[in-house]
Design a protein around this motif. Sequence first.
Motif, mmCIF file in Angstrom:
data_model
loop_
_atom_site.group_PDB
_atom_site.id
_atom_site.type_symbol
_atom_site.label_atom_id
_atom_site.label_comp_id
_atom_site.label_asym_id
_atom_site.label_seq_id
_atom_site.Cartn_x
_atom_site.Cartn_y
_atom_site.Cartn_z
ATOM 1 N N ASN A 131 0.841 -1.199 0.000
ATOM 2 C CA ASN A 131 0.000 0.000 0.000
ATOM 3 C C ASN A 131 0.876 1.249 0.000
ATOM 4 N N TRP A 132 0.606 2.145 -0.949
ATOM 5 C CA TRP A 132 1.362 3.390 -1.078
ATOM 6 C C TRP A 132 0.426 4.569 -0.826
ATOM 7 N N TYR A 133 0.739 5.352 0.215
ATOM 8 C CA TYR A 133 -0.109 6.466 0.632
ATOM 9 C C TYR A 133 0.474 7.793 0.156
ATOM 10 N N LEU A 134 -0.401 8.672 -0.284
ATOM 11 C CA LEU A 134 0.024 9.977 -0.789
ATOM 12 C C LEU A 134 0.708 10.787 0.308
ATOM 13 N N ASP A 135 1.908 11.281 -0.008
ATOM 14 C CA ASP A 135 2.640 12.129 0.929
ATOM 15 C C ASP A 135 2.796 13.545 0.378
ATOM 16 N N LYS A 136 3.129 13.636 -0.917
ATOM 17 C CA LYS A 136 3.270 14.943 -1.563
ATOM 18 C C LYS A 136 2.644 14.884 -2.948
ATOM 19 N N ALA B 72 -0.550 18.227 0.163
ATOM 20 C CA ALA B 72 -1.412 17.049 0.228
ATOM 21 C C ALA B 72 -2.257 17.053 1.497
ATOM 22 N N ALA B 73 -1.672 17.533 2.597
ATOM 23 C CA ALA B 73 -2.403 17.559 3.870
ATOM 24 C C ALA B 73 -3.598 18.502 3.815
ATOM 25 N N ASP B 74 -3.492 19.560 2.992
ATOM 26 C CA ASP B 74 -4.613 20.498 2.849
ATOM 27 C C ASP B 74 -5.686 19.940 1.918
ATOM 28 N N LEU B 75 -5.245 19.199 0.899
ATOM 29 C CA LEU B 75 -6.200 18.600 -0.035
ATOM 30 C C LEU B 75 -6.976 17.462 0.615
ATOM 31 N N TYR B 76 -6.284 16.723 1.494
ATOM 32 C CA TYR B 76 -6.890 15.539 2.109
ATOM 33 C C TYR B 76 -6.653 15.592 3.623
ATOM 34 N N PRO B 77 -7.419 16.419 4.332
ATOM 35 C CA PRO B 77 -7.161 16.635 5.764
ATOM 36 C C PRO B 77 -7.583 15.476 6.661
ATOM 37 N N TYR B 78 -8.480 14.617 6.185
ATOM 38 C CA TYR B 78 -9.032 13.581 7.059
ATOM 39 C C TYR B 78 -8.467 12.193 6.778
ATOM 40 N N LYS B 79 -8.215 11.911 5.524
ATOM 41 C CA LYS B 79 -7.789 10.573 5.126
ATOM 42 C C LYS B 79 -6.935 10.691 3.872
ATOM 43 N N LYS B 80 -5.851 9.933 3.800
ATOM 44 C CA LYS B 80 -4.954 10.027 2.650
ATOM 45 C C LYS B 80 -5.346 9.030 1.558
ATOM 46 N N PRO B 81 -5.323 9.464 0.295
ATOM 47 C CA PRO B 81 -5.515 8.513 -0.805
ATOM 48 C C PRO B 81 -4.360 7.507 -0.838
ATOM 49 N N PHE B 82 -4.634 6.319 -1.366
ATOM 50 C CA PHE B 82 -3.563 5.337 -1.509
ATOM 51 C C PHE B 82 -3.837 4.433 -2.705
ATOM 52 N N ILE C 130 8.289 7.523 -6.121
ATOM 53 C CA ILE C 130 8.180 8.794 -6.831
ATOM 54 C C ILE C 130 7.481 8.535 -8.163
ATOM 55 N N LEU C 131 6.329 9.155 -8.374
ATOM 56 C CA LEU C 131 5.579 9.016 -9.618
ATOM 57 C C LEU C 131 5.854 10.235 -10.493
ATOM 58 N N LEU C 132 6.194 9.969 -11.757
ATOM 59 C CA LEU C 132 6.671 11.013 -12.657
ATOM 60 C C LEU C 132 5.845 11.092 -13.928
ATOM 61 N N GLU C 133 5.789 12.290 -14.499
ATOM 62 C CA GLU C 133 5.340 12.482 -15.876
ATOM 63 C C GLU C 133 6.601 12.778 -16.676
ATOM 64 N N LYS C 134 7.131 11.750 -17.326
ATOM 65 C CA LYS C 134 8.469 11.782 -17.929
ATOM 66 C C LYS C 134 9.487 12.028 -16.820
ATOM 67 N N ASP C 135 10.113 13.207 -16.749
ATOM 68 C CA ASP C 135 11.080 13.457 -15.674
ATOM 69 C C ASP C 135 10.555 14.463 -14.648
ATOM 70 N N LYS C 136 9.269 14.787 -14.725
ATOM 71 C CA LYS C 136 8.662 15.761 -13.814
ATOM 72 C C LYS C 136 7.908 15.039 -12.698
ATOM 73 N N LYS C 137 8.173 15.420 -11.453
ATOM 74 C CA LYS C 137 7.498 14.798 -10.316
ATOM 75 C C LYS C 137 6.011 15.136 -10.317
ATOM 76 N N ILE C 138 5.190 14.095 -10.135
ATOM 77 C CA ILE C 138 3.747 14.276 -10.014
ATOM 78 C C ILE C 138 3.314 14.084 -8.560
ATOM 79 N N MET C 139 3.755 12.968 -7.974
ATOM 80 C CA MET C 139 3.401 12.655 -6.588
ATOM 81 C C MET C 139 4.533 11.884 -5.926
ATOM 82 N N GLU C 140 4.555 11.936 -4.602
ATOM 83 C CA GLU C 140 5.428 11.085 -3.805
ATOM 84 C C GLU C 140 4.550 10.288 -2.851
#
Length: 251
Positions: free
Chosen positions: A144-149, A157-167, A235-245
């Motif tokens: 299980n991988w939980y959204l951090d950034k 990410a904490a402001d977008l998901y204040p109660y529960k983190k997507p995973f 680290i999830l990328l769009e080519k070499d650009k960071k999308i999410m951690e």
Amino acid sequence: MKKIILYCLTGILLTACAAKKEIKEDQTLLNGTWELAAASFSKDVSKDFKEGLPTLTFDSSENLSVYGYDGCNRINGRAALSKNNGISFPQEFISTMMACSKVKDSDYKQALLASTNYELKNNVLILKSENASLKFHKVSLNGNWYLDKIYVGKIKAADLYPYKKPFIKIDINKPTFTGNTACNALNGQLLMFQNTMKFNHISTTEMFCQDVNEKVFINALEKVTHYKLEGTRLILLEKDKKIMEMVQQYE
């Protein structure tokens, strides 16, 4: 009399083989790379190992060879297992000779070499001695991988998901993934080859949750083309650009 002796010898051989097989299976369980998550000598390992968290790799095909990184230098040696989850390391590792300041690499090696027992559960390895303990997480895409950034403007990410983190939940042996948007369950097709990764045909349940930015997470997943695995951080990328951690969480 000869039959009795033969039966006894057969029993001894079977017992010895079973014991040998048990140790070999234990060695196989330790196979792979493990990253330090906590240590009895450190309140915060990320601060005490600013050059990178220590890692340990076991390889049972090479008589349980051990190699890795102590937070400053590369190390290698061998480990030995014994009954009742016993483990021992050499008196000293072969090591490179770099000097690092404000890194607790000596404390780490001292605790590692002193280890006498191990515990293994749910991809968590704990090495223990009388005076110290080291906790490791297994480095693997599975789990299980939980959204951090998330890199969408300046929103955290904490402001977008204040109660529960997507995973997302990944099993590299399956061409699909599952997870949760912080509101709805989601699933879809997962395509992977070398360092490429694509999340296709994403679908979700249709519960309504107020103040949950599901679309931001789903849209980010749809943009992913590549990934990098850095210890227990994906680290999830769009080519070499960071999308999410994402960070891995163990039960």
